[in-house]
Design an enzyme around this catalytic site. Structure first.
Site, PDB file in Angstrom:
ATOM      1  N   ASP A  40      73.505   9.980  35.529  1.00  0.00           N
ATOM      2  CA  ASP A  40      73.980   9.929  36.909  1.00  0.00           C
ATOM      3  C   ASP A  40      75.497  10.019  36.887  1.00  0.00           C
ATOM      4  O   ASP A  40      76.157   9.263  36.154  1.00  0.00           O
ATOM      5  CB  ASP A  40      73.556   8.628  37.594  1.00  0.00           C
ATOM      6  CG  ASP A  40      72.080   8.627  37.959  1.00  0.00           C
ATOM      7  OD1 ASP A  40      71.395   9.637  37.706  1.00  0.00           O
ATOM      8  OD2 ASP A  40      71.614   7.604  38.504  1.00  0.00           O
TER       9      ASP A  40
ATOM     10  N   HIS B  31      74.672   6.945  32.308  1.00  0.00           N
ATOM     11  CA  HIS B  31      75.731   7.302  33.262  1.00  0.00           C
ATOM     12  C   HIS B  31      76.937   7.860  32.512  1.00  0.00           C
ATOM     13  O   HIS B  31      77.189   7.485  31.365  1.00  0.00           O
ATOM     14  CB  HIS B  31      76.198   6.067  34.042  1.00  0.00           C
ATOM     15  CG  HIS B  31      75.147   5.451  34.905  1.00  0.00           C
ATOM     16  ND1 HIS B  31      74.154   4.636  34.393  1.00  0.00           N
ATOM     17  CD2 HIS B  31      74.921   5.527  36.244  1.00  0.00           C
ATOM     18  CE1 HIS B  31      73.360   4.232  35.377  1.00  0.00           C
ATOM     19  NE2 HIS B  31      73.806   4.757  36.509  1.00  0.00           N
TER      20      HIS B  31
END
Length: 250
Positions: free
Chosen positions: A59, A204
């Site tokens: 992400d 992430h």
């Protein structure tokens, strides 16, 4: 005469059965993108597979300082990942997204500015996704069909809005919890020790330790699994999803 009438009835009945069976079959074969569990719609968390494929996903909502390091590591281990990007991140770092796409990785939608989708109407969710898609397409030329809601938050409205817009909602089954002050060993343990075939791993970019521990994670995983993008992992049609969000091919 009665014998002929009975025979005709039998023939008509048989013809009706023959006509209905294909309709039943094709109805059963129709794509099912969500499965209602206790009245709730659920997205895809993992995939039941007869091979050893897993998907590594990122992400992207913060900075772009570690993108080069992450991409170099993915190249080293021949891992094509799926990056779910936030629209305003794309506005700030278009070159980072261009690198992700040009190096063969898949790009998905992670909202325009990380709003809480559970507090938005279906129309607002769709508009937000469209805004992010437009930015992604402007940079990469690709119109994504995969999405992941901010913080993974969803309800029936979110999932239905995603489905009705022609997108697929992708969650994750392995959470590295790699943000904040997470230490490298904990990130590694969470990413590797419980991973199984068909799992979707959440990482992430823009964190303190992810880029540094990623080589160790991929080295451990490549011994057991084949890396795949989300599109390579999931089934696009003729599937069901169980109450754990696991996708099965019919």
């Amino acid at each position: 005469m009665s014998f002929i009438v009975i025979k005709l009835k039998h023939i008509i009945f048989a013809a009706l059965i023959i006509a209905v069976i294909p309709l039943i079959y094709f109805s059963a074969a129709k794509t099912v993108s969500v499965f209602k569990v206790n009245g709730r719609e659920v997205p895809i968390y993992s995939v039941e597979r007869d091979d050893n494929k897993i998907a590594v996903t990122f992400d992207c909502a913060w900075n772009d300082e570690d993108i080069d390091a992450i991409l170099d590591t993915l190249d080293k281990y021949n891992c094509k990942a799926t990056f779910f990007v936030v629209g305003d991140w794309v506005e700030k770092y278009p070159e980072a997204l261009r690198k992700i796409s040009e190096r063969g990785h898949e790009v998905g939608n992670h909202s325009y500015n990380h709003a809480d989708y559970t507090k938005l109407s279906a129309a607002a969710i769709t508009a937000d996704l469209d805004k992010c898609d437009a930015l992604i397409k402007e940079v990469t030329g690709i119109n994504p069909y995969l999405m992941r809601a901010p913080s993974g938050g969803y309800n029936d409205t979110v999932v239905k809005a995603v489905e009705e817009s022609g997108r697929l909602y992708i969650q994750w089954s392995v959470d590295s919890i790699d943000y904040g002050d997470a230490d490298p060993q904990s990130i590694y343990d969470r990413s590797v020790k419980k991973t199984e075939a068909g799992d979707i791993i959440l990482l992430h970019n823009g964190t303190k330790s992810t880029a540094n521990v990623l080589p160790k994670i991929l080295e451990a995983l490549e011994c057991k699994y084949e890396f795949a993008t989300i599109s390579e992992l999931i089934y696009r049609d003729n599937y069901i999803i169980d109450n754990n969000g696991r996708q099965f091919q019919k």
